[in-house]
Design an enzyme around this catalytic site. Sequence first.
Site, mmCIF file in Angstrom:
data_model
loop_
_atom_site.group_PDB
_atom_site.id
_atom_site.type_symbol
_atom_site.label_atom_id
_atom_site.label_comp_id
_atom_site.label_asym_id
_atom_site.label_seq_id
_atom_site.Cartn_x
_atom_site.Cartn_y
_atom_site.Cartn_z
ATOM 1 N N GLY A 65 54.995 5.405 59.683
ATOM 2 C CA GLY A 65 54.058 6.528 59.585
ATOM 3 C C GLY A 65 54.796 7.854 59.575
ATOM 4 O O GLY A 65 56.034 7.904 59.505
ATOM 5 N N TYR A 111 38.755 7.034 68.376
ATOM 6 C CA TYR A 111 40.168 7.407 68.572
ATOM 7 C C TYR A 111 40.399 7.838 70.019
ATOM 8 O O TYR A 111 41.299 7.348 70.691
ATOM 9 C CB TYR A 111 40.505 8.534 67.605
ATOM 10 C CG TYR A 111 41.933 9.034 67.643
ATOM 11 C CD1 TYR A 111 42.996 8.209 67.264
ATOM 12 C CD2 TYR A 111 42.226 10.345 68.011
ATOM 13 C CE1 TYR A 111 44.302 8.686 67.263
ATOM 14 C CE2 TYR A 111 43.527 10.829 68.004
ATOM 15 C CZ TYR A 111 44.568 9.996 67.631
ATOM 16 O OH TYR A 111 45.868 10.472 67.621
#
Length: 316
Positions: free
Chosen positions: A10, A145
Amino acid sequence: MRVVVTGGAGFIGSHLCDHLIGKGHEVVCLDNLITGTTANIEHLAGRPDFKFIKHDVTEYIYLDGKVDAVMHLASPASPKDYLRFPIQTLKVGALGTHKALGLAKSKKARFLLASTSEVYGDPLEHPQRETYWGHVNPVGPRGVYDEAKRFAEAMTMAYQRFHRLDTRIARIFNTYGPRMRIDDGRALPTFVSQALKGMPLTVYGDGSQTRSFCYVSDTVDGLYKLLLLNYTDPVNLGNPDEVTILKLAQEVGEMAGIKPRIEYRPYPEDDPKVRRPDILIATTRLGWKPAVGRREGLAKTFEYFKKQGAEPQPKN
Ligand code: NAD
Ligand code: UDP
């Protein structure tokens, strides 16, 4: 050290892999590429001190050989991504953190969790200190999240208290820089893409909400320093230089050499109104503070996106 980095393909994870290798460590990168890409780590391919394994860390992690540290960064991170992948986000924060902790325990390794300023939610305390418990809506769109990361912190502390695992919790604030995806929906890449294409910059609400943007090399340096320090409570890592989103849009416009047209859009549900880290602990305990100012960081990021082109890159 032999360090496992989950989410290493990422944005932040790939910079962390570079940083660790630069410090002479060996890196095993685990990533299922749900929001990351091998393009972020292709320059490391073939090195004897780097290994990439495509793996979903919500599934059992089996690794041969010694492991000295596990740095757990795997998770969709931009609001657009975690709204696209709500279940995967909850699973990687909960099951993925459990598996990464299990790996650290079985290898007697140190564990670092990449947590987030989102654990503070839409904060009622400003700036946010680590002692603040937060103001999170569990059933709102961002809950997938925020609550996953809050669970991940609680799980990390349980492994520390119950299994005596040596753990660290970094609460990362908005980070930016090269290798962000131009289409990840976050304010900064969106504004850069729009500015490069001569489109209006989409500001949500009236743009008076604030964020504090930290350049990625600073964030990664902080993560590494925290890993090495004997400090097991959460630590904020971020740049306290707070800016309104409208001002950020204007700064990006300036960088592009245009006077940006602003298009105002509705304010997203539960979007935090303010955000700024209190970094007293990081500065006093870690000896860390951000070194790259927004002007310099924005210029580097802008150059990166310009080179990449304003369109999304083909994936993997
Ligand atoms: P990113 O989406 O670029 O990187 C996350 C990586 O995790 C991706 O490569 C993705 O493919 C991988 N991943 C996701 N689920 C996985 C799974 N189940 N198994 C294996 N790999 C998986 O996001 P980023 O901005 O680099 O964020 C990295 C970490 O830092 C995240 O944990 C995020 O919550 C945290 N963080 C980031 C910011 C920020 O501003 N970028 C702020 C706070 C916290
Ligand atoms: N935002 C915006 N225009 C965009 C994308 C985001 O005004 O095109 C706003 C968003 O509502 C938030 C701020 O910019 O108030 C930062 O959003 P981002 O997604 O970058 O990060 P986060 O909300 O996770 O801090």
